[in-house]
Design a protein around this motif. Structure first.
Motif, PDB file in Angstrom:
ATOM      1  N   LEU A   1       0.842  -1.196   0.000  1.00 57.66           N
ATOM      2  CA  LEU A   1       0.000   0.000   0.000  1.00 57.66           C
ATOM      3  C   LEU A   1       0.879   1.248   0.000  1.00 57.66           C
ATOM      4  CD1 LEU A   1      -3.108   0.453   0.146  1.00 57.66           C
ATOM      5  CD2 LEU A   1      -2.801   0.951   2.568  1.00 57.66           C
ATOM      6  N   PRO A   2       0.586   2.221  -0.875  1.00 58.00           N
ATOM      7  CA  PRO A   2       1.365   3.471  -0.880  1.00 58.00           C
ATOM      8  C   PRO A   2       1.296   4.166   0.472  1.00 58.00           C
ATOM      9  CG  PRO A   2       0.005   3.308  -2.855  1.00 58.00           C
ATOM     10  CD  PRO A   2      -0.418   2.188  -1.953  1.00 58.00           C
ATOM     11  N   GLU A   3       2.363   4.872   0.819  1.00 53.18           N
ATOM     12  CA  GLU A   3       2.447   5.521   2.132  1.00 53.18           C
ATOM     13  C   GLU A   3       1.299   6.494   2.360  1.00 53.18           C
ATOM     14  OE1 GLU A   3       5.432   8.526   4.588  1.00 53.18           O
ATOM     15  OE2 GLU A   3       6.265   7.207   3.036  1.00 53.18           O
ATOM     16  N   ASP A   4       0.960   7.290   1.342  1.00 53.70           N
ATOM     17  CA  ASP A   4      -0.120   8.278   1.498  1.00 53.70           C
ATOM     18  C   ASP A   4      -1.443   7.601   1.811  1.00 53.70           C
ATOM     19  OD1 ASP A   4       1.680  10.247   1.001  1.00 53.70           O
ATOM     20  OD2 ASP A   4       1.083  10.583  -1.087  1.00 53.70           O
ATOM     21  N   GLU A   5      -1.704   6.481   1.149  1.00 57.04           N
ATOM     22  CA  GLU A   5      -2.973   5.776   1.377  1.00 57.04           C
ATOM     23  C   GLU A   5      -2.994   5.154   2.760  1.00 57.04           C
ATOM     24  OE1 GLU A   5      -6.747   4.180   0.886  1.00 57.04           O
ATOM     25  OE2 GLU A   5      -5.681   5.820  -0.127  1.00 57.04           O
ATOM     26  N   LEU A   6      -1.851   4.620   3.219  1.00 60.52           N
ATOM     27  CA  LEU A   6      -1.789   4.035   4.553  1.00 60.52           C
ATOM     28  C   LEU A   6      -2.042   5.108   5.616  1.00 60.52           C
ATOM     29  CD1 LEU A   6      -1.273   1.366   6.025  1.00 60.52           C
ATOM     30  CD2 LEU A   6       1.149   2.002   6.168  1.00 60.52           C
ATOM     31  N   ARG A   7      -1.431   6.264   5.441  1.00 64.53           N
ATOM     32  CA  ARG A   7      -1.658   7.365   6.386  1.00 64.53           C
ATOM     33  C   ARG A   7      -3.130   7.778   6.379  1.00 64.53           C
ATOM     34  NH1 ARG A   7       2.771   9.623   8.570  1.00 64.53           N
ATOM     35  NH2 ARG A   7       4.797   9.160   7.609  1.00 64.53           N
ATOM     36  N   ARG A   8      -3.721   7.817   5.200  1.00 67.81           N
ATOM     37  CA  ARG A   8      -5.126   8.225   5.092  1.00 67.81           C
ATOM     38  C   ARG A   8      -6.036   7.258   5.828  1.00 67.81           C
ATOM     39  NH1 ARG A   8      -9.799   7.939   1.934  1.00 67.81           N
ATOM     40  NH2 ARG A   8      -9.075   6.030   0.936  1.00 67.81           N
ATOM     41  N   GLN A   9      -5.776   5.964   5.700  1.00 68.10           N
ATOM     42  CA  GLN A   9      -6.606   4.963   6.364  1.00 68.10           C
ATOM     43  C   GLN A   9      -6.524   5.097   7.885  1.00 68.10           C
ATOM     44  OE1 GLN A   9      -8.759   2.856   5.131  1.00 68.10           O
ATOM     45  NE2 GLN A   9      -8.339   3.316   2.976  1.00 68.10           N
ATOM     46  N   PHE A  10      -5.319   5.322   8.416  1.00 66.76           N
ATOM     47  CA  PHE A  10      -5.189   5.479   9.864  1.00 66.76           C
ATOM     48  C   PHE A  10      -5.825   6.786  10.341  1.00 66.76           C
ATOM     49  CE2 PHE A  10      -1.965   2.107   9.690  1.00 66.76           C
ATOM     50  CZ  PHE A  10      -2.283   1.409  10.850  1.00 66.76           C
ATOM     51  N   TYR A  11      -5.726   7.819   9.531  1.00 65.34           N
ATOM     52  CA  TYR A  11      -6.342   9.088   9.926  1.00 65.34           C
ATOM     53  C   TYR A  11      -7.867   8.953   9.968  1.00 65.34           C
ATOM     54  CZ  TYR A  11      -8.081  13.845   9.815  1.00 65.34           C
ATOM     55  OH  TYR A  11      -8.770  14.995  10.105  1.00 65.34           O
ATOM     56  N   ILE A  12      -8.447   8.317   8.951  1.00 62.23           N
ATOM     57  CA  ILE A  12      -9.895   8.111   8.915  1.00 62.23           C
ATOM     58  C   ILE A  12     -10.346   7.330  10.142  1.00 62.23           C
ATOM     59  CG2 ILE A  12     -11.763   6.914   7.685  1.00 62.23           C
ATOM     60  CD1 ILE A  12     -10.312   7.580   5.082  1.00 62.23           C
ATOM     61  N   ALA A  13      -9.587   6.297  10.488  1.00 57.11           N
ATOM     62  CA  ALA A  13      -9.936   5.491  11.655  1.00 57.11           C
ATOM     63  C   ALA A  13      -9.849   6.310  12.939  1.00 57.11           C
ATOM     64  CB  ALA A  13      -9.025   4.272  11.744  1.00 57.11           C
ATOM     65  N   SER A  14      -8.880   7.219  13.007  1.00 51.39           N
ATOM     66  CA  SER A  14      -8.722   8.039  14.208  1.00 51.39           C
ATOM     67  C   SER A  14      -9.893   8.993  14.406  1.00 51.39           C
ATOM     68  CB  SER A  14      -7.412   8.838  14.135  1.00 51.39           C
ATOM     69  OG  SER A  14      -7.509   9.888  13.176  1.00 51.39           O
ATOM     70  N   GLN A  15     -10.669   9.216  13.339  1.00 49.74           N
ATOM     71  CA  GLN A  15     -11.846  10.085  13.421  1.00 49.74           C
ATOM     72  C   GLN A  15     -13.125   9.281  13.688  1.00 49.74           C
ATOM     73  OE1 GLN A  15     -11.169  13.476  13.276  1.00 49.74           O
ATOM     74  NE2 GLN A  15      -9.106  12.576  13.265  1.00 49.74           N
ATOM     75  N   ASN A  16     -12.938   8.120  14.278  1.00 56.43           N
ATOM     76  CA  ASN A  16     -14.067   7.249  14.655  1.00 56.43           C
ATOM     77  C   ASN A  16     -14.791   6.647  13.458  1.00 56.43           C
ATOM     78  OD1 ASN A  16     -14.191   6.888  17.433  1.00 56.43           O
ATOM     79  ND2 ASN A  16     -15.105   8.918  17.745  1.00 56.43           N
ATOM     80  N   GLN A  17     -14.116   6.490  12.344  1.00 54.55           N
ATOM     81  CA  GLN A  17     -14.701   5.838  11.170  1.00 54.55           C
ATOM     82  C   GLN A  17     -13.934   4.537  10.914  1.00 54.55           C
ATOM     83  OE1 GLN A  17     -15.534   8.334   7.718  1.00 54.55           O
ATOM     84  NE2 GLN A  17     -15.155  10.157   8.973  1.00 54.55           N
ATOM     85  N   ALA A  18     -14.545   3.441  11.300  1.00 55.55           N
ATOM     86  CA  ALA A  18     -13.900   2.138  11.087  1.00 55.55           C
ATOM     87  C   ALA A  18     -13.743   1.870   9.599  1.00 55.55           C
ATOM     88  CB  ALA A  18     -14.724   1.034  11.737  1.00 55.55           C
TER      89      ALA A  18
END
Length: 318
Positions: free
Chosen positions: A180-197
């Motif tokens: 997974l590209p780094e930008d996409e991995l960061r995006r997934q963790f950020y989305i999860a941190s905003q209470n979106q599984a």
């Protein structure tokens, strides 16, 4: 393979009816009552809810999406009521559309998996730190607690250390273990941190030297003041391989069926040509008989003019 898969596999035809299923599907969907050929999948899955507990709209149902979009719908998470078993379960539903060669063949392959235990564990992890520690450490699924902004692995359970062949969480490099590209991995963790599984499918590289296809499930957890995301790894390599094999088998069956249909159509065409030729022969024979009888009628008259001796009486005069 089809019979031994742990996931429930159901073949559905163009009418939406079940044409075939494996033992896991019979147990999962029907329990002791089983599953019936010709039944509709909707008979076994009722009142579908999404991850947030909202009803799934009819046009968003996994089978409907796959049929309309004509492309696979993978790992669709729902809470479903199973009326044959009188219980509600968390399920992932994958629907793969099969290329059609005849109306007799399945239109799609549906794979259903019970993930209730994993979902229940994730929810229990949210309750308190003690329960979190007990479930996290003893869970058989690889689990990581990650700082969603630094993307640093803070904790890893024994299953994760074994899966990635490392001795401590500090040895894990999230950017190096997946495609997974780094930008996409960061995006997934950020989305999860905003209470979106969330959930994504990636190929991960292990120190053991083999690549595995996995689902990464992201969910925010409260472990004190520091932000944290629980990342659960679900190895789906064998499921993907099995699904690929089933698709290939379905294509081979379609090709063989198409060949049989062509042979059958050729035989039917030959039979039709033979019938036409036989009818033409019967028509020609009838014409010859008429010509023959008419000729004899004239011959009879000529004999009558000669001496009145009747030597033949054809049907015309009879």
């Amino acid at each position: 393979l089809f019979q031994s898969m742990s996931q429930g596999v159901v073949f559905v035809d163009v009418k939406g009816d079940i044409t075939r299923f494996n033992p896991a599907a019979r147990r999962l969907l029907g329990g002791t009552k089983g599953v019936e050929i010709g039944a509709c999948p909707d008979d076994y899955l009722k009142d579908l809810l999404d991850a947030e507990g909202n009803p799934v709209p009819p046009d968003k149902m996994p089978l409907v999406l796959a049929r309309v979009l004509r492309k696979p719908v993978m790992n669709y998470l729902v809470s479903a009521l199973l009326p044959k078993r009188n219980k509600r379960l968390w399920l992932t539903i994958s629907c793969v559309v099969v290329e059609q060669t005849s109306a007799e063949m399945p239109e799609m392959i549906v794979v259903v998996e019970d993930v209730s235990e994993r979902i229940d564990d994730e929810r229990k992890l949210m309750l308190n730190l003690d329960i979190f520690s007990q479930i996290f450490l003893k869970n058989t699924l690889p689990m990581l607690v990650v700082d969603p902004f630094k993307l640093k692995v803070e904790r890893a359970n024994d299953a994760a250390l074994e899966f990635y062949s490392v001795k401590s969480p500090g040895e894990l490099d999230l950017f190096g273990i997946s495609d997974l590209p780094e930008d996409e991995l960061r995006r997934q963790f950020y989305i999860a941190s905003q209470n979106q599984a969330g959930v994504i499918e990636v190929t991960q590289h292990r120190n053991k030297g083999d690549d595995r296809v996995v689902e990464l499930h992201f969910k925010k957890v409260n472990l004190g003041d520091s932000p944290a995301v629980l990342c659960t790894t679900v190895d789906i390599t064998e499921r993907k391989r099995a699904l690929d094999i089933l698709q290939e088998l379905a294509r081979e069956v379609h090709m063989q069926t198409a060949d049989l249909l062509r042979i059958n159509n050729s035989l039917l065409d030959q039979m039709r040509r033979r019938e036409i030729a036989e009818q033409e022969l019967r028509d020609r024979e009838q014409q010859l008989r008429l010509m023959y009888n008419n000729a004899l009628a004239g011959f009879y008259r000529s004999l009558e003019n000669e001496g009145g001796l009747v030597v033949y009486c054809n049907p015309y005069f009879a």
